[in-house]
Design an enzyme around this catalytic site. Sequence first.
Site, mmCIF file in Angstrom:
data_model
loop_
_atom_site.group_PDB
_atom_site.id
_atom_site.type_symbol
_atom_site.label_atom_id
_atom_site.label_comp_id
_atom_site.label_asym_id
_atom_site.label_seq_id
_atom_site.Cartn_x
_atom_site.Cartn_y
_atom_site.Cartn_z
ATOM 1 N N ARG A 285 39.798 41.112 45.406
ATOM 2 C CA ARG A 285 40.848 41.794 44.614
ATOM 3 C C ARG A 285 41.621 42.640 45.448
ATOM 4 N NH1 ARG A 285 40.246 42.569 39.091
ATOM 5 N NH2 ARG A 285 39.236 40.920 38.158
ATOM 6 N N ARG B 96 46.082 46.487 41.307
ATOM 7 C CA ARG B 96 46.797 47.668 40.657
ATOM 8 C C ARG B 96 46.447 49.142 41.621
ATOM 9 N NH1 ARG B 96 44.234 47.008 34.644
ATOM 10 N NH2 ARG B 96 42.633 46.353 36.166
ATOM 11 N N ARG C 114 54.164 44.704 38.643
ATOM 12 C CA ARG C 114 53.568 44.573 37.197
ATOM 13 C C ARG C 114 54.307 45.292 36.223
ATOM 14 N NH1 ARG C 114 51.285 43.905 33.832
ATOM 15 N NH2 ARG C 114 49.058 44.295 33.574
ATOM 16 N N ASP D 124 43.805 34.090 38.443
ATOM 17 C CA ASP D 124 42.772 34.619 37.896
ATOM 18 C C ASP D 124 41.904 33.563 37.463
ATOM 19 O OD1 ASP D 124 41.885 37.407 36.268
ATOM 20 O OD2 ASP D 124 41.330 35.840 35.337
ATOM 21 N N TYR E 185 32.917 34.153 29.443
ATOM 22 C CA TYR E 185 34.212 34.609 28.572
ATOM 23 C C TYR E 185 34.667 33.561 27.501
ATOM 24 C CZ TYR E 185 35.011 37.973 32.371
ATOM 25 O OH TYR E 185 35.005 38.993 33.298
HETATM 26 O O1 CP3 Z 1 43.549 39.681 45.121
HETATM 27 C C1 CP3 Z 1 42.683 38.825 44.705
HETATM 28 O O2 CP3 Z 1 41.310 39.147 44.848
HETATM 29 C C2 CP3 Z 1 43.132 37.694 43.904
HETATM 30 C C3 CP3 Z 1 43.368 37.670 42.557
HETATM 31 C C4 CP3 Z 1 42.230 37.970 41.510
HETATM 32 C C5 CP3 Z 1 42.525 38.304 40.080
HETATM 33 N N1 CP3 Z 1 41.529 38.028 39.658
HETATM 34 C C6 CP3 Z 1 43.900 39.060 39.423
HETATM 35 C C7 CP3 Z 1 43.447 39.803 38.627
HETATM 36 C C8 CP3 Z 1 41.103 37.399 41.632
HETATM 37 C C9 CP3 Z 1 40.110 36.642 42.673
HETATM 38 C C10 CP3 Z 1 40.419 37.235 40.386
HETATM 39 C C11 CP3 Z 1 39.126 37.033 39.629
HETATM 40 C C12 CP3 Z 1 38.548 37.267 38.613
HETATM 41 N N2 CP3 Z 1 39.080 37.436 37.440
HETATM 42 C C13 CP3 Z 1 37.155 37.309 38.373
HETATM 43 C C14 CP3 Z 1 35.996 37.370 39.441
HETATM 44 C C15 CP3 Z 1 36.006 38.327 40.466
HETATM 45 C C16 CP3 Z 1 35.423 39.605 39.918
HETATM 46 O O3 CP3 Z 1 35.882 40.771 39.961
HETATM 47 O O4 CP3 Z 1 34.363 39.651 39.501
HETATM 48 C C17 CP3 Z 1 36.892 37.935 37.095
HETATM 49 C C18 CP3 Z 1 35.653 38.091 36.286
HETATM 50 C C19 CP3 Z 1 38.097 37.826 36.375
HETATM 51 C C20 CP3 Z 1 38.638 38.275 34.812
HETATM 52 C C21 CP3 Z 1 39.369 39.150 34.809
HETATM 53 N N3 CP3 Z 1 40.773 39.039 35.084
HETATM 54 C C22 CP3 Z 1 39.185 40.428 34.196
HETATM 55 C C23 CP3 Z 1 37.738 40.764 33.628
HETATM 56 C C24 CP3 Z 1 40.138 41.023 34.230
HETATM 57 C C25 CP3 Z 1 40.378 42.384 33.646
HETATM 58 C C26 CP3 Z 1 39.934 43.648 34.357
HETATM 59 C C27 CP3 Z 1 40.574 44.659 35.028
HETATM 60 O O5 CP3 Z 1 40.632 44.621 36.386
HETATM 61 O O6 CP3 Z 1 41.754 44.885 34.379
HETATM 62 C C28 CP3 Z 1 41.418 40.416 34.813
HETATM 63 C C29 CP3 Z 1 42.849 40.912 34.993
HETATM 64 C C30 CP3 Z 1 43.160 40.725 36.520
HETATM 65 N N4 CP3 Z 1 43.072 39.703 37.189
HETATM 66 C C31 CP3 Z 1 43.877 41.719 37.239
HETATM 67 C C32 CP3 Z 1 44.185 41.274 38.383
HETATM 68 C C33 CP3 Z 1 44.698 41.965 39.843
HETATM 69 C C34 CP3 Z 1 44.163 43.156 36.818
HETATM 70 C C35 CP3 Z 1 45.268 43.326 36.068
HETATM 71 C C36 CP3 Z 1 46.430 43.578 35.881
HETATM 72 O O7 CP3 Z 1 47.503 43.685 36.848
HETATM 73 O O8 CP3 Z 1 46.780 43.900 34.612
#
Ligand code: CP3
Length: 345
Positions: free
Chosen positions: A25, A29, A38, A74, A150
């Site tokens: 990640r 944000r 965003r 994602d 999910y």
């Molecule tokens: O920089 C990176 O690592 C690459 C991008 C990336 C995202 N999601 C973008 C994202 C990666 C590798 C993921 C993987 C992901 N997504 C996982 C596995 C990694 C982990 O953290 O366990 C999981 C479980 C998800 C599912 C997911 N996506 C959730 C639960 C959420 C919401 C939680 C949150 O942080 O808000 C997301 C949204 C998400 N995916 C964001 C990002 C940058 C946050 C969102 C935004 O900009 O609104």
Amino acid sequence: MDIDNHFLRACRRELVDVTPVWFMRQAGRYMPEYRAIREKYSLLEICYHPELAAEVTLQPIQTLGVDAAILFADILLPAIPLGVGLEFTKGEGPILQNPIFTMDDVRALNPVNVQTDLGYVMEAIRILRGALNGIPLIGFCGAPFTVASYLIEGGSSREFLKTKTMMYSDPHTWHALMEKLSSVLADYLVAQISAGAQAVQVFDSWVGALSPSDYEMFVLPYSQKVLQAAKTEGVSVIHFGTNTTTLLPLMKRAGGDVIGLDWRIPLDDGWALLGNDVAVQGNLDPVTLFAPLPELRARVHDVLRRANGRPGHIFNLGHGILQNTPVDHVKAVVDMVHEYSAVRA
Ligand code: CP3
């Protein structure tokens, strides 16, 4: 350039002068540059526009000086062509409108052609390979268990009640769903590698909710299928989970050249459980990044001391960077890791 990069070398347990570091990640944000994008586009819009996804992927490369890029996407993107209705809501995370409960629901999932249905991901990879100047690009997907959770829960979960209830009371439906997901995810990773991903990570973020015997029976064969498909393409494969101390030997059996460790186990103990014939990635607690710099430094050094310069350590967090993490502390960790390795040399 490809072959000699120190991140890729470390994945293969070859000697490196400097321990490579990147962060799960690392685009997100906590970064003002990301928040600026965003404001104009939703998360899915960024993913759907390869040039935006590429731009966001590059932000931490420019700001932090990390040793690898992870594609901005994602783990839930494959849920969209499967037809379960993915949405990201403010504050609540992902929501799936048509969750899976029955065998009929599994049968109703659409067939997925990853090249056409998820072609925007492959396009972002191609743009990035042209822009990254030799910094390796990591592709990724969710592991079948974590994606299934999910799809069944309809969103994030604490107890995985519906997921585990399906396993225990309707194993036919569970296995049919895992069969379907593991095929799609294997195809998806192979397509990312063909498009140019130089390593891949399989995120089984929530698999630590399972006992070893449930993991072995309900998850291992499907993770193995995905990891094996990527391995056959000849790139290094990182297998990541959290809360997995008791699952590590089984996760290693499922596959991966590199196994992710979280902070709940000291890095050297985790590596000892896994054995010498695998590389490890980790394992700083993401909350450490909120600590004052001297405390942060002590904890970064503790991880590096436990790795002890053994070939095959990739420095990372034990899980993704949290919102509101101070960017200067993330950057400081990159420098600490690089400086520590240089001193040791
Ligand atoms: O920089 C990176 O690592 C690459 C991008 C990336 C995202 N999601 C973008 C994202 C990666 C590798 C993921 C993987 C992901 N997504 C996982 C596995 C990694 C982990 O953290 O366990 C999981 C479980 C998800 C599912 C997911 N996506 C959730 C639960 C959420 C919401 C939680 C949150 O942080 O808000 C997301 C949204 C998400 N995916 C964001 C990002 C940058 C946050 C969102 C935004 O900009 O609104």
